[in-house]
Design a protein around this motif. Structure first.
Motif, PDB file in Angstrom:
ATOM      1  N   VAL A  10      43.547  78.513  11.127  1.00  0.00           N
ATOM      2  CA  VAL A  10      43.130  77.110  11.104  1.00  0.00           C
ATOM      3  C   VAL A  10      42.996  76.522   9.697  1.00  0.00           C
ATOM      4  N   SER A  11      43.157  77.334   8.681  1.00  0.00           N
ATOM      5  CA  SER A  11      43.012  76.822   7.324  1.00  0.00           C
ATOM      6  C   SER A  11      44.220  77.203   6.467  1.00  0.00           C
ATOM      7  N   ILE A  41      45.763  81.650   0.153  1.00  0.00           N
ATOM      8  CA  ILE A  41      45.104  82.666  -0.667  1.00  0.00           C
ATOM      9  C   ILE A  41      45.601  84.060  -0.282  1.00  0.00           C
ATOM     10  N   LYS A  42      45.832  84.249   1.007  1.00  0.00           N
ATOM     11  CA  LYS A  42      46.321  85.551   1.477  1.00  0.00           C
ATOM     12  C   LYS A  42      47.834  85.689   1.321  1.00  0.00           C
ATOM     13  N   ALA A  66      44.100  86.165  11.294  1.00  0.00           N
ATOM     14  CA  ALA A  66      42.649  86.056  11.418  1.00  0.00           C
ATOM     15  C   ALA A  66      42.297  84.589  11.669  1.00  0.00           C
ATOM     16  N   PHE A  67      41.115  84.351  12.206  1.00  0.00           N
ATOM     17  CA  PHE A  67      40.730  82.979  12.575  1.00  0.00           C
ATOM     18  C   PHE A  67      40.915  82.000  11.425  1.00  0.00           C
ATOM     19  N   ASP A  68      40.489  82.408  10.238  1.00  0.00           N
ATOM     20  CA  ASP A  68      40.574  81.478   9.101  1.00  0.00           C
ATOM     21  C   ASP A  68      42.023  81.183   8.716  1.00  0.00           C
ATOM     22  N   LEU A 102      45.440  85.862  17.577  1.00  0.00           N
ATOM     23  CA  LEU A 102      44.332  86.229  16.687  1.00  0.00           C
ATOM     24  C   LEU A 102      43.992  87.710  16.715  1.00  0.00           C
ATOM     25  N   VAL A 159      36.891  71.502  17.013  1.00  0.00           N
ATOM     26  CA  VAL A 159      36.082  72.062  15.937  1.00  0.00           C
ATOM     27  C   VAL A 159      36.071  71.088  14.764  1.00  0.00           C
ATOM     28  N   PRO A 160      34.959  71.053  14.055  1.00  0.00           N
ATOM     29  CA  PRO A 160      34.906  70.186  12.874  1.00  0.00           C
ATOM     30  C   PRO A 160      35.913  70.695  11.848  1.00  0.00           C
ATOM     31  N   ASN A 161      36.245  69.863  10.909  1.00  0.00           N
ATOM     32  CA  ASN A 161      37.168  70.229   9.825  1.00  0.00           C
ATOM     33  C   ASN A 161      38.566  70.556  10.320  1.00  0.00           C
ATOM     34  N   TYR A 162      38.900  70.150  11.513  1.00  0.00           N
ATOM     35  CA  TYR A 162      40.243  70.438  12.026  1.00  0.00           C
ATOM     36  C   TYR A 162      40.738  69.198  12.722  1.00  0.00           C
ATOM     37  N   MET A 186      34.603  65.585   8.581  1.00  0.00           N
ATOM     38  CA  MET A 186      34.446  66.238   9.893  1.00  0.00           C
ATOM     39  C   MET A 186      35.212  65.452  10.966  1.00  0.00           C
ATOM     40  N   SER A 213      43.085  79.161   3.350  1.00  0.00           N
ATOM     41  CA  SER A 213      42.885  80.596   3.586  1.00  0.00           C
ATOM     42  C   SER A 213      44.212  81.330   3.684  1.00  0.00           C
TER      43      SER A 213
END
Lengths: 311, 311
Positions: A223-224, A230-231, A218-220, A180, A133-136, A1, A227
């Protein structure tokens, strides 16, 4: 985190050696707004001018044991008058920023956007939050989660440019800007996905400059990296966004509130696109986020001076 | 911080002793969707019927070492046909639920909403996520973050009722329903605040039943008593919401994605308002969230039978 207070601390660290920002505090007639302003002053962030009913402010200061003796009061009667007087002071160059006290944002902004006596520039005004934000691994700039309710494409253009300019003026370099939406594909059923595509093209054509844009995301995806992978999204921005541009105030407000609520983090925020930066802060905000916002306005203003950028 | 996997675990714990749900898995032709379905089957949650191209599914199973020998395959050629066949099986009572495999949600839903051959009931169909957020003592039902893009008032009425019914059928009692907006006051500039007020009145008049509604509420007011108190909001729902109703798909999607991204939590979700529950899951979702969604569909269906509630 990630360290959830990193952007606040980062901003506060950047203020060292800078001359405090001469700031009109508009109608600070409750404990929260008066104390918040004075706390920022004590940190050397702002040099406040209190614009509001003198007796009420003095009585409040006495009752709450806040020492306001070092500061000037410009006496006004009502909140509406306080807003007008503060705006005039900014027009006259007597103050370099405005800070909202106890009055509705609408009431303050009405005086700010007045076509004859307000603080308009060629740009649409917009608000930027800096959140953690956590994880970022880095702060996120979120816009516009506070001012523009349902901006048009041309208003979004200014919203994006304001955020890019802020990022750049703060010295953070060239931002990656994620526009977004609920999905990462263009769909005529969701007009904001078309507008996202249009904004990217505007950046290609030089109608927006200084940032690397991609959207809809999209939000994910924004920031990821995982994600996005995968897309199957190929994008410089996906998974590594610096600026998140939301389609409307509802989505922005919920994103902001969720991040604050989930992490307990402080956020900084200012209004850009006016002749001077404007510090809004909600009543449910706290002194830390007011200080971070003051630091943001200060660093932004002094860096702009250094770079000789006119509002 | 609350246990961030609590709702998933809670749902999985509720499935004990229940007969697995006969489920048509629509076009499971990638590792993710085939494995997800079989994982749910192994947990005793669903009894899958694989609807899709037989050879492709068998080759995939062999390659990925997934044992599909216990399960029936209904051979179809394309994803479109798979959707139609699965929907017909649900109409004929041959399956009790649908699970999305590898095809677009739109393609699946097109077959589901078909006026003659689909699975319509009197209700607008809508999606409910059950999510866990830190700093909050219970799961949150979030609707509609997946299906309805920009619902009208009457569609929102069904969206709210679907979520209330789900909450109640799961045995959780009478939910507190927060109708979210960017602000907690009614403003004609933000139509969703008027619709929030209208939904509350509809609940008073019995047009919506079984839940305690309040709105407009901002996200923080809905989930934090402290935020609600600072704003002077008197409400049974504020700070204690069970169901969050978002104004549109953008705000819902971002809230959902942020909660998943920030907390790493699994969410369960199903589509309600059709003759059978439908399990969507995004490609970026994982096997855990697919299992939780299967458990949700199972418990919902069996409880509904027990209560003799017709779809």
């Amino acid at each position: 985190m990630a360290d959830i207070h990193s952007s606040t601390r980062k901003l506060l660290a950047m203020k060292n050696g800078l001359k405090p920002l001469k700031t009109a505090v508009v109608h600070p007639v409750d404990d929260y707004s008066l104390r918040g302003a004075i706390d920022s002053a004590k940190e050397g962030l702002i040099d406040p001018v209190l614009v509001g009913p003198r007796e009420k402010i003095e009585a409040l200061a006495k009752q709450e044991k806040i020492d306001i003796s070092p500061y000037t009061i410009i006496a006004t009667e009502h909140s509406h008058e306080a807003a007008e007087v503060a705006v005039q002071m900014a027009r006259d160059g007597k103050v370099e920023a405005l800070m909202k006290g106890k009055l509705h944002t609408d009431e303050l902004m009405e005086a700010v956007v007045d076509k004859e006596k307000g603080l308009r520039t060629g740009r649409r005004m917009s608000h930027v939050f800096i959140i953690d934000v956590p994880n970022y691994p880095k702060p996120l700039f979120l816009t516009d989660a506070a001012l523009n309710i349902r901006p048009t494409l041309m208003e979004k253009k200014d919203i994006v440019q304001n955020a890019i300019d802020l990022f750049s003026i703060l010295g953070f370099g060239t931002p990656k800007v994620a526009i977004l939406a609920a999905v990462e594909t263009v769909s005529e059923l969701m007009p904001c996905t078309l507008e996202a595509a249009a904004l990217c093209k505007m950046a290609e054509r030089g109608q927006i400059s200084g940032g690397i844009l991609d959207g809809p995301l999209a939000f994910d995806n924004a920031v990821s990296k995982e994600s996005a992978d995968i897309k199957g999204i190929k994008s410089e921005v996906a998974g590594d966004a610096d600026i998140l541009v939301v389609p409307d105030i509802e989505s922005g407000n919920m994103l902001y509130k969720e991040s604050r609520f989930l992490t307990g983090s402080d956020g900084a925020g200012i209004v850009l696109g006016a002749k001077v930066p404007i510090i809004l802060t909600s009543r449910a905000g706290d002194s830390e986020s007011r200080k971070a916002s003051s630091a943001l306005a200060l660093v932004y203003t002094r860096n702009r001076e250094k770079l000789d950028i006119k509002p």
